[in-house]
Design an enzyme around this catalytic site. Structure first.
Site: not given
Length: 385
Positions: A75, A155, A185, A206, A208, A244, A330
């Site tokens: 994200g 968040n 979120q 995102s 996860h 890739t 974070c």
């Protein structure tokens, strides 16, 4: 280990456990889709087909075209890609950016970096209830505004913003203004239909946060929108994000979102029930705890224990096998800018912590959390600061 029954994990806004079914998909994709998708032989075509199938599945959950989905590593990368990619090419006709005062650091910090390069930045602080005043935000948008940004769900507080009204209003004020939405979120936690948000130009999600592995995210880019390439190289992702493609991560991402979409109503009801149950138990057992706001998102509960230090609470609770957060993962223990701009008092900010649920969370997790918090509060002494 998270499979340890003695661990009660209530920090799902930071990350979620990977669904075992998703790990099987990763394994199969790594074995079967091993070739470089950019090559021309049959195994490579199979890998590319797998990526495009995943892209279509993710697009379906957002109600957009599959060719409007671009894979990224997370994200944060999606947010950076949108902000720099939108602002820099437009600086020949404008230099103003309008943003909320409580964005995730992956939005906040790139915009501050653009300010150092000469952009004018206007930050609109949230109200005490955690919501942005739509009229205040729109009043800041003018003919020189190249970029506007607002997260769909905060968040740390779970406050949901009126993205539809903002998108419509921004385009009415200046049709050239790029509107970016951080939906990390919000995705699969509130209904998102990009057909009903036509003014949204880019939107980040995102993996996860929805039981997919870390290392995979996506950015929606409205069809036909000019965006400056973020990573140059082999020209993957239509030239906007070279590198890739990680076929295993992408396949897992798609399965996780497909599963999440299928059981979304059931999951949201479960998390709302757990949230209400948590507040009920806290009011009975630890009445000193305050709810910072009544967050709209079902998975986030923002709380404070004024007079105590949240980082101490979190560490002691962790020793008791209960995993919660002092705020955004974070921040790594730093004071929350979100609560400061919301106008919380210092004791409220110091004592702020976050409980967040997934559809895997249980009442037993909540009971253990409440008991651990009660014991922790009785063990610690409040501060006077």
């Amino acid at each position: 280990m998270l499979s340890d029954p003695q661990i009660h994990y209530l920090d799902n806004a930071a990350t979620t456990r990977v669904d075992p079914a998703v790990t099987e998909v990763i394994h199969d994709a790594l074995v079967e889709l091993w070739a470089n998708p950019s090559s021309l032989y049959d195994p490579a075509v199979a890998a590319q087909d797998g990526i495009e199938t995943a892209r279509a599945r993710i697009a379906k959950t957002l109600h957009c075209r599959s060719d409007e989905i671009y894979f990224t590593a997370c994200g944060s990368e999606s947010n950076n890609m949108a902000i720099y990619g939108a602002a820099l090419p437009r600086r020949h006709w404008g230099n103003k950016i309008v943003v909320t005062g409580f964005e995730h650091p992956s939005v906040q910090l790139p915009i501050r970096a653009l300010k150092e390069e000469g952009f004018t930045v206007v930050e609109i602080a949230p109200e005490r209830d955690g919501h942005i005043d739509t009229e205040k935000f729109l009043a800041a948008v003018d003919k020189n505004t190249v970029l506007a940004a607002c997260m769909a769900v905060n968040n740390e507080t779970g406050a949901r913003q009126d993205i539809a009204a903002l998108a419509k209003g921004i385009k009415a004020k200046n049709s050239r203004t790029h509107f970016h939405v951080d939906a990390v979120q919000a995705w699969l936690r509130i209904p998102i239909d990009l057909q009903k948000w036509p003014g949204v130009d880019t939107l980040s999600v995102s993996g996860h946060k929805i039981h997919a592995p870390k290392g995979i995210g996506a950015l929606y880019i409205r069809q036909g929108l000019p965006l400056k390439p973020f990573i140059l190289g082999g020209g993957q992702e239509n030239g906007l994000r070279s590198g890739t493609e990680p076929t295993g991560q992408i396949a897992a991402f798609a399965v996780a979102c497909q599963t999440g979409k299928a059981k979304m109503a059931q999951s949201l009801a479960h998390m709302n029930q757990l949230k209400a149950y948590t507040l009920e138990r806290l009011h009975a057992e630890v009445p000193q705890v305050e709810e910072i706001i009544s967050g709209d998102a079902p998975h986030i509960l923002a709380l404070t224990l004024p007079g105590y230090k949240s980082e101490v609470l979190v560490r002691v609770m962790g020793d008791k096998g209960v995993c919660i957060s002092a705020g955004s993962a974070c921040h790594r223990g730093k004071a929350s800018h979100v609560y400061e701009v919301m106008g919380l008092t210092k004791p409220q900010r110091d004592g702020a912590f976050r409980v967040s649920f997934s559809d895997w969370s249980t009442k037993e997790d909540v009971d253990c959390f409440v008991q651990a918090l009660k014991e922790t509060q009785e063990m610690l002494f409040p501060t006077m600061s």
